[in-house]
Design an enzyme around this catalytic site. Sequence first.
Site, PDB file in Angstrom:
ATOM      1  N   GLY A  38       0.840  -1.197   0.000  1.00 29.23           N
ATOM      2  CA  GLY A  38       0.000   0.000   0.000  1.00 29.23           C
ATOM      3  C   GLY A  38       0.870   1.240   0.000  1.00 29.23           C
ATOM      4  N   ALA A  42      -0.561   6.580   4.101  1.00 29.19           N
ATOM      5  CA  ALA A  42       0.071   5.855   5.207  1.00 29.19           C
ATOM      6  C   ALA A  42       1.286   5.072   4.706  1.00 29.19           C
ATOM      7  CB  ALA A  42      -0.939   4.926   5.868  1.00 29.19           C
ATOM      8  N   GLY A  43       1.089   4.275   3.661  1.00 24.42           N
ATOM      9  CA  GLY A  43       2.182   3.435   3.157  1.00 24.42           C
ATOM     10  C   GLY A  43       3.278   4.259   2.499  1.00 24.42           C
ATOM     11  N   HIS A 264     -20.951   9.255   5.805  1.00 26.46           N
ATOM     12  CA  HIS A 264     -20.716  10.694   5.650  1.00 26.46           C
ATOM     13  C   HIS A 264     -22.008  11.384   5.223  1.00 26.46           C
ATOM     14  CE1 HIS A 264     -18.978  14.455   4.479  1.00 26.46           C
ATOM     15  NE2 HIS A 264     -17.765  14.052   4.750  1.00 26.46           N
ATOM     16  N   ARG A 335     -20.241  13.614  12.000  1.00 25.25           N
ATOM     17  CA  ARG A 335     -20.875  13.012  10.823  1.00 25.25           C
ATOM     18  C   ARG A 335     -21.981  12.029  11.163  1.00 25.25           C
ATOM     19  NH1 ARG A 335     -15.321  12.337   7.259  1.00 25.25           N
ATOM     20  NH2 ARG A 335     -15.051  14.579   7.006  1.00 25.25           N
ATOM     21  N   HIS A 427     -18.351   5.946   3.868  1.00 23.70           N
ATOM     22  CA  HIS A 427     -17.212   6.798   3.536  1.00 23.70           C
ATOM     23  C   HIS A 427     -15.884   6.345   4.135  1.00 23.70           C
ATOM     24  CE1 HIS A 427     -15.153  10.507   2.581  1.00 23.70           C
ATOM     25  NE2 HIS A 427     -14.876  10.711   3.845  1.00 23.70           N
ATOM     26  N   LEU A 467      -6.411  11.525   7.454  1.00 22.30           N
ATOM     27  CA  LEU A 467      -5.129  11.916   6.862  1.00 22.30           C
ATOM     28  C   LEU A 467      -4.113  12.108   7.978  1.00 22.30           C
ATOM     29  CD1 LEU A 467      -6.252  14.490   4.127  1.00 22.30           C
ATOM     30  CD2 LEU A 467      -5.939  12.025   3.924  1.00 22.30           C
TER      31      LEU A 467
END
Length: 664
Positions: A38, A42-43, A264, A335, A427, A467
């Site tokens: 990935g 992150a990866g 979401h 949300r 989401h 994120l």
Amino acid sequence: MDSKVPKGPLADQWTNHKNHIELVNPSNKRNIDIIVVGTGLAGGSAAASLAELGYNVKTFCYQDSPRRAHSIAAQGGVNAAKNYQGDGDSVYRLFYDTVKGGDYRSRESNVYRLAQVSTNIIDQCVAQGVPFAREYGGLLDNRSFGGVLVSRTFYAKGQTGQQLLLGAYAAMNRQIQRGKIKSFTRHEMLDMVLVDGKARGIIARDLVTGEIERHSAHAVVLATGGYGNLFFLSTYCMGANVMAAWRAHRRGAFMANPCFTQIHPTCIPVSGDHQSKLTLMSESLRNDGRIWVPAKLEDAQAIREGKLKPTQLKEEDRDYYLERRYPAFGNLVPRDVASRAAKERCDEGFGVNKTGEAVYLDFDAAIMRYGKEKALTSGMKDADDTKVRELGEQVVEAKYGNLFDMYQKIVDQNPYKTPMMIYPAVHYTMGGLWVDYNLQTTIPGCYAAGEANFSDHGANRLGASALMQGLADGYFVLPYTIGDYLSDDIRTGAIPTDSPEFDAAEADTRTRLDKLMSGKGTHSVDYYHKKLGKIMWNKCGMSRNAKELQEAIDEIAELRADFWENVRVPGTANTKNQELEKAGRVADFLELGELFAKDALTREESCGGHFREEYQTPEGEALRDDENFKFVSAWEYKGEPKDAILHKEDLVYDNIELKTRSYK
Ligand SMILES: Cc1cc2nc3c(=O)[nH]c(=O)nc-3n(C[C@H](O)[C@H](O)[C@H](O)COP(=O)(O)OP(=O)(O)OC[C@H]3O[C@@H](n4cnc5c(N)ncnc54)[C@H](O)[C@@H]3O)c2cc1C
């Protein structure tokens, strides 16, 4: 469950931990290989950082470039406790908001660390050249996201994920050029290989040639994203899947909180059965957009029938239901709260599109407010409404232009002139592989980062925190914690791929592919995926109850049996074959879906995105049961999902008082 949370005061835990874990000296790092599956945020960030430290890294992704990972879709922004606005933000407040947002179902220590390193993320990305939005004076700008009362979200128009990913990708490219990262694109991990109980490699398929390959390493990092495509319709990219995590689960990694899914509130509504994808309208729009439905049923009906336009409805005939029900947070409630409130209004008959499943997101007030301000600052004291509106639209365009364009292209309506129509959609998945404080799964040497792990978000991820978590994991957590494990491997030498363990894993993979190819039925992979999605949405979606969850478990098991009998995958396994890729992913979804429903059935409480109809307050809010369910559920694979064994990680709240999660 040993979460390996360091001892001592919360604020010192991460520093103390880093001070005391084992290190690998720079020359020994050159003898250690790490696989990172990935290359999203992150990866990508993990791979670049690990290679910079000196490890030999191999990266894998199924796209043709790391730049096309699903992370690129992130629109709204990334949180950080910088307090640039001077509005009262702090590390503690970000920590508190995140724990409360997750409805007290996340691990305190991890969330505190996340809040601490959030500030480093912004500095790191700015140094890479990520073009965050700036204020007139040149300082970085912020906006607000749901569930918080400060402005801490850093953004790059509506393309934050893309800009962050370009930063991480550039950092990766530097390492590719140095020879420290070997990048395998268009490769899919199909299995994990364990040697002596440790993760020592993967079996991957070259998606262009169909060839099956063996890759070894001293540790394997899974940064393979979330599994929301289980629902078929979602805001995820079409390829997002659970395969890598599920293969690791089958080899011994526990799956945590699989039923925790974020729905979401602001997505473009479903328009019919022809669709395979839903589109997000960023949460940032709730900074300025007001959400409403008609106050009278007859007006809602007239709008649905096309006899009345929303712009014709007077203020007093509109129900700004979030502002009415949640005055403190208004349109910026979390949300899960906003999604359920939209569903409640639509279920009551106030929906505004043909299917009755849409509410309005209206920018008219913001356009006029910004327009007036712009007119004044431009010296136009007597600007009329038309001029004010024109100026206001320019301001809104500068803030959200690309999102408005996207909406207009899909819906063929001009959102500057008429309110957008929105409805909740799947989401994000807060569930994922269980990891300890070091981000290690229950398989030694197998780590999970970003959306693929369960950590940090509890029962409801707040906006702009995925994120933050993915980048925290990749840039600032894993590079430290993985060394602690690898310090034992400095004398191990390269891991051979001609061992019986690799033979067995490759044989398993080939058998599975053959089985997928051998179906003689008439149904396409999508036929099964759509059916699964409908079960998930109708019975395990925005609200759940015991009866329907049990039905879902039975129906998914039946569907899975039918899939293996009757799915038809055209072509062959030893060439490029996208139907085969999809079939493998859907086969895993058909197992995960059942575990998901089982997890939701077991959790007899409502919390965050997990709303059990049986457990609600008289006002219809989620009713937690802290006495019996203040734990992370971690499922151990035992064959069929029905046989999975539940382990519990008890959550301890020493630093935050457990309260009713009110946003009023
Ligand atoms: C439309 C949209 C907007 C969003 N906006 C925001 C936002 O504004 N702020 C925010 O914080 N979050 C946002 N999110 C959530 C956030 O974007 C994601 O949670 C995050 O980007 C996930 O990053 P990741 O690196 O964990 O995974 P991904 O970016 O999904 O990357 C997964 C990687 O794994 C690879 N992979 C997967 N399976 C395999 C396999 N079997 N073999 C090989 N490779 C594999 C893929 O090729 C890819 O490289 C948004 C999400 C969506 C859908």
